[in-house]
Design a protein around this motif. Structure first.
Motif, PDB file in Angstrom:
ATOM      1  N   LEU A  15      17.368 -23.986 -32.970  1.00  0.00           N
ATOM      2  CA  LEU A  15      17.080 -22.819 -33.726  1.00  0.00           C
ATOM      3  C   LEU A  15      18.031 -21.862 -33.180  1.00  0.00           C
ATOM      4  O   LEU A  15      17.682 -21.406 -32.010  1.00  0.00           O
ATOM      5  CB  LEU A  15      15.822 -22.237 -33.886  1.00  0.00           C
ATOM      6  N   THR A  22      16.927 -12.002 -35.154  1.00  0.00           N
ATOM      7  CA  THR A  22      16.472 -12.206 -36.623  1.00  0.00           C
ATOM      8  C   THR A  22      17.235 -13.346 -37.095  1.00  0.00           C
ATOM      9  O   THR A  22      18.054 -13.888 -36.808  1.00  0.00           O
ATOM     10  CB  THR A  22      16.923 -10.755 -37.077  1.00  0.00           C
ATOM     11  N   ALA A  23      16.585 -13.864 -38.188  1.00  0.00           N
ATOM     12  CA  ALA A  23      17.348 -14.765 -39.271  1.00  0.00           C
ATOM     13  C   ALA A  23      17.676 -16.021 -38.436  1.00  0.00           C
ATOM     14  O   ALA A  23      18.838 -16.123 -38.527  1.00  0.00           O
ATOM     15  CB  ALA A  23      18.353 -14.009 -39.992  1.00  0.00           C
ATOM     16  N   PRO A  24      16.791 -16.713 -38.064  1.00  0.00           N
ATOM     17  CA  PRO A  24      17.313 -18.087 -37.207  1.00  0.00           C
ATOM     18  C   PRO A  24      17.702 -19.057 -38.357  1.00  0.00           C
ATOM     19  O   PRO A  24      17.451 -19.233 -39.257  1.00  0.00           O
ATOM     20  CB  PRO A  24      15.953 -18.245 -36.616  1.00  0.00           C
ATOM     21  N   SER A  25      18.678 -19.907 -37.725  1.00  0.00           N
ATOM     22  CA  SER A  25      19.057 -21.179 -38.752  1.00  0.00           C
ATOM     23  C   SER A  25      19.342 -22.504 -37.573  1.00  0.00           C
ATOM     24  O   SER A  25      19.522 -22.230 -36.248  1.00  0.00           O
ATOM     25  CB  SER A  25      20.387 -21.005 -39.584  1.00  0.00           C
TER      26      SER A  25
ATOM     27  N   ILE B   2      18.920 -15.107 -45.715  1.00  0.00           N
ATOM     28  CA  ILE B   2      17.904 -14.000 -45.865  1.00  0.00           C
ATOM     29  C   ILE B   2      18.490 -13.235 -44.717  1.00  0.00           C
ATOM     30  O   ILE B   2      18.548 -13.726 -43.431  1.00  0.00           O
ATOM     31  CB  ILE B   2      16.468 -14.472 -45.683  1.00  0.00           C
ATOM     32  N   ALA B   4      19.058 -10.003 -41.765  1.00  0.00           N
ATOM     33  CA  ALA B   4      17.881  -9.374 -40.855  1.00  0.00           C
ATOM     34  C   ALA B   4      16.934  -8.530 -41.413  1.00  0.00           C
ATOM     35  O   ALA B   4      15.747  -8.514 -40.588  1.00  0.00           O
ATOM     36  CB  ALA B   4      18.695  -8.595 -39.728  1.00  0.00           C
ATOM     37  N   GLY B 136      19.933 -25.838 -42.844  1.00  0.00           N
ATOM     38  CA  GLY B 136      19.246 -25.265 -41.415  1.00  0.00           C
ATOM     39  C   GLY B 136      18.692 -23.764 -41.856  1.00  0.00           C
ATOM     40  O   GLY B 136      18.280 -23.499 -40.980  1.00  0.00           O
ATOM     41  N   HIS B 137      18.308 -23.495 -43.026  1.00  0.00           N
ATOM     42  CA  HIS B 137      17.322 -22.432 -43.363  1.00  0.00           C
ATOM     43  C   HIS B 137      16.941 -22.292 -44.739  1.00  0.00           C
ATOM     44  O   HIS B 137      17.321 -23.189 -45.633  1.00  0.00           O
ATOM     45  CB  HIS B 137      18.330 -21.224 -43.030  1.00  0.00           C
ATOM     46  N   GLY B 180      14.557 -24.996 -39.262  1.00  0.00           N
ATOM     47  CA  GLY B 180      15.070 -23.631 -39.663  1.00  0.00           C
ATOM     48  C   GLY B 180      14.484 -23.274 -41.151  1.00  0.00           C
ATOM     49  O   GLY B 180      14.392 -22.167 -41.690  1.00  0.00           O
TER      50      GLY B 180
END
Lengths: 457, 252
Positions: A15, A22-25, B2, B4, B136-137, B180
């Motif tokens: 991750l 902020t905003a992990p992927s 999405i 920050a 991944g998210h 994620g």
């Protein structure tokens, strides 16, 4: 035998976030140890693409790409100093930190350093980083002599700003946020220095007008200049620090014994867990008050160290954790000189939101370089750190974006984690020109990042 | 993505005519929202929902055919939506209440409820999970119900499908840790919608708008399970502790 689950995590799954956390992927992280490995992985790229990542100091989502293969470039970090030409040739993963440790004792300094030395050469070029000397010497890309880039078809290109056949690709890669190719090696010019010390003039300014007036008046006399602003005080008081590399004759007899000695103190790291809300108005106020008081009213020709002058925050490892699990963002814009009033408006709107910035830095930029997506342009740049969890923040930042765009300014991709695609289209007028070079370098659209997807780059 | 500050760009609604889903999309921050896909069977409600969201200024609002009971179509359906761009939030909001007495008289009616609420949700949920993991998210919001917390004489067919769905969603959330992507389970009490129209109101009955804003808050905070309204959590803890011989005799 059971089937392998497509939901199962693999060993290389990570991750990733930026410095703002902020905003992990999730991405599949690979650590190439040769340039060929980079080229092969690009040729084998899946539908989610590939992206190079350095030390993860960009604040938002520039160095992450959900579902993609992300190259951790820090394993490629050899570099060589050429004393005769005053240049360094470095792998993209070499950090400014390790380069400084080698070149300062030899009497050289990097042409540009950001507020942290934990930046890779590849990242410095991709973000076209700037430092306290931008008003005099421009951004990092302006000092690059040539670079080796693997394009979207897996071919190595040698790019140079003086070669008419490659200069467009060179400048598209400078500030191109890693979306034109993977930089694997670069050669850049250094600055010769006599000592490893800095000669610094410091002045406390009673309000923002005072800070800005002094900068307009005196910045040209200094190679390095930056102002710290007290974001809590409505006056916008600040501390202006300006200086240059010290000459031998400015050192004391003791210092002259080892004029190029360079040490970076290994300092404590921030605690692993810090709750949200620790940085509230009271603690930010206390910090800002103490920071203002800690500086002398006015002092000239004080001797400082390189880390103390350029990289004070590098003294605390993982300081980004102080914002707690919800993370933070840094709002950094540049506006032309005549729109300097936006600096004051930004500070006051952030105070209104109850999101006073912990660390706020004001600086003057000199002229832009030829890179279409390079951030710096002549004028004022303000950088303010704010907690991302503050719900009042989003509309206020959108409102400030509008002022910045209206004034002909823009935001810095390396800091951005929330601007809109239309803001980018409006404030980077050379985007189409960049797209055409990018499409030529990456015809299959292999290079992707969360930033690129979010902003339709 | 999405971003920050919690602003999504794309949303897929499974059960596009759901009043709770519509209220959730309305409660989302909209400044970065550029694509909403309402998936469901063709109906006047889904068209009205699309028109309503379009009027809010969301640049792209599509309606697309999705039949929860037709599990064979789910793979291609989900791929079609995700191939057009990453999806930040998937709202799994379809379901039918059914009629308990009718189901007891005609078990094929019970099978219909189970097929839509459970089988269909498992099928599309896994298809969505694969694509979220690949990108991944993303967040999958599963609309469960307190009816699944404890089976009641009066609606145990519906309750059992929600119990199954809830257990499925819990396990799926665990499977996706580190991917994620994540799962948010929403357990509302009774909500004033078309589904509950004409039924006597239970304690803590609420409105779709309340559920919608609770979901948006929970997404922002990264929660994995919420009750709506929040205090239902404590009520349900008590309800689950009541011995069965006594529970049977309580007014249902």
């Amino acid at each position: 035998m059971t089937a392998e689950s497509p939901l199962m995590a693999t060993d290389n799954d990570r991750l990733l976030t930026g410095w703002g956390r902020t905003a992990p992927s999730r991405a599949t992280v690979r650590s190439p140890s040769t340039y060929d490995e980079v080229a092969e992985a690009i040729q084998e790229a899946g539908p989610r693409g590939v992206l190079a990542r350095g030390l993860g100091r960009s604040y938002g989502d520039a160095a992450q790409s959900g579902g993609a293969t992300v190259f951790d470039m820090t394993g490629l970090h050899r570099f060589e100093l050429d004393i005769d030409s005053g240049t360094v040739t470095a792998d993209a993963g070499a950090s400014i930190d390790e380069i400084l440790r080698a070149i300062v004792p030899a009497g050289f300094f990097v042409p540009v350093t950001a507020g942290t030395r934990f930046v890779t050469v590849g990242g410095a070029i991709a973000a076209d980083i700037h430092g306290k000397n931008h008003h005099v010497e421009g951004s990092f890309g302006s000092h690059v002599v040539s670079m080796l880039v693997v394009d979207g078809t897996g071919h190595e290109l040698v790019l140079s700003p003086t070669d008419s056949t490659t200069k467009d690709m060179f400048w598209a890669t400078v500030g191109g946020m890693g979306l034109t190719g993977v930089i694997v090696e670069a050669t850049f010019r250094l600055l010769a220095i006599e000592t490893s010390s800095m000669s610094v003039d410091t002045v406390r300014c009673h309000d923002l007008d005072d800070v800005m007036a002094r900068m307009i008046e005196g910045d040209d006399d200094y190679r390095y200049s930056v102002a710290w602003i007290d974001s809590v005080a409505p006056s916008g008081r600040g501390v202006l620090t300006r200086g240059d590399h010290a000459r031998r004759e400015q050192l004391t007899r003791k210092q002259v014994d080892a004029p190029l000695a360079y040490a970076t103190p290994a300092l404590p790291s921030a605690p692993a867990f810090i709750p949200n809300g620790l940085l509230n108005s009271a603690s930010v106020r206390a910090f800002n008050e103490a920071w203002f008081r800690k500086h002398p009213k006015s002092r000239s020709n004080e001797i400082h160290s390189i880390p103390g002058f350029f990289h004070p925050l590098d003294g605390v490892r993982d300081w980004n954790r102080v914002y707690g699990p919800q993370g933070f963002l840094q709002y950094q814009f540049v506006v032309p000189d005549e729109a300097g009033w936006i600096v004051e408006r930004t500070l006051s709107r952030l105070r209104d939101a109850g999101a006073p910035s912990f660390l706020t830095v004001l600086k003057r930029f000199g002229p832009a370089n030829p890179a279409p997506l390079s951030f710096p342009h002549a004028g004022w740049t303000l950088a303010a750190d704010v907690p991302a969890g503050n719900e009042a923040l989003a509309p206020i930042l959108d409102e400030l974006d509008e002022l910045v765009a209206e004034a002909g300014g823009r935001l810095y991709f390396a800091k951005d984690s929330r601007q809109s695609p239309s803001m980018v289209a409006r404030t980077y007028p050379r985007l189409a020109e960049w797209h055409s070079v990018r499409d030529q370098m990456d015809p299959r659209g292999v290079f992707t990042s969360d930033l690129g997807r979010r902003l339709s780059l | 993505m999405i971003d920050a500050v919690g602003e999504p760009q794309s949303v897929l609604v499974l059960g596009g005519s759901s009043e709770i889903a519509l209220a959730t999309v309305e409660a989302l921050p909209r400044t970065r929202l550029r694509r909403v896909v309402l998936a469901g069977r063709p109906s006047a409600e889904i068209d009205r929902a699309a028109a309503h969201l379009g009027a809010l200024g969301i640049p792209s609002v599509e309606t697309t055919l999705f039949d929860a009971a037709d599990t064979g179509s789910h793979g291609a359906f989900v791929d079609g939506v995700f191939d057009d761009g990453d999806v930040d939030i998937v709202l799994l909001c379809f379901g039918v209440l059914g009629d308990q007495a009718e189901a007891e008289a005609d078990p094929t009616k019970a099978v219909e409820v189970a097929t839509v609420n459970y089988t269909g949700a498992v099928s599309v949920g896994l298809n969505v999970a694969q694509r979220l993991r690949r990108q991944g998210h993303g967040k999958l919001v599963v609309l469960s119900s307190v009816a699944g917390d404890r089976a009641r004489r009066s609606n145990y067919v519906y309750g059992s499908t929600k119990a199954g769905l809830d257990a499925f969603a819990q396990g799926l959330g665990d499977a996706l840790v580190g991917s994620g992507a994540s799962v948010l389970i929403v357990r509302p009490g009774m909500v004033r919608t078309r589904m509950s129209d004409g039924l006597p109101e239970a304690p803590m009955t609420t409105d779709p708008e309340v559920v919608g804003s609770a979901i948006v808050q929970a997404l922002r905070k990264g929660k994995s399970v919420i009750y709506v309204p929040g205090p239902l959590r404590f009520l349900m803890t008590a309800v689950k502790a009541v011995p069965r011989p006594l529970f049977r005799r309580l007014p249902q």
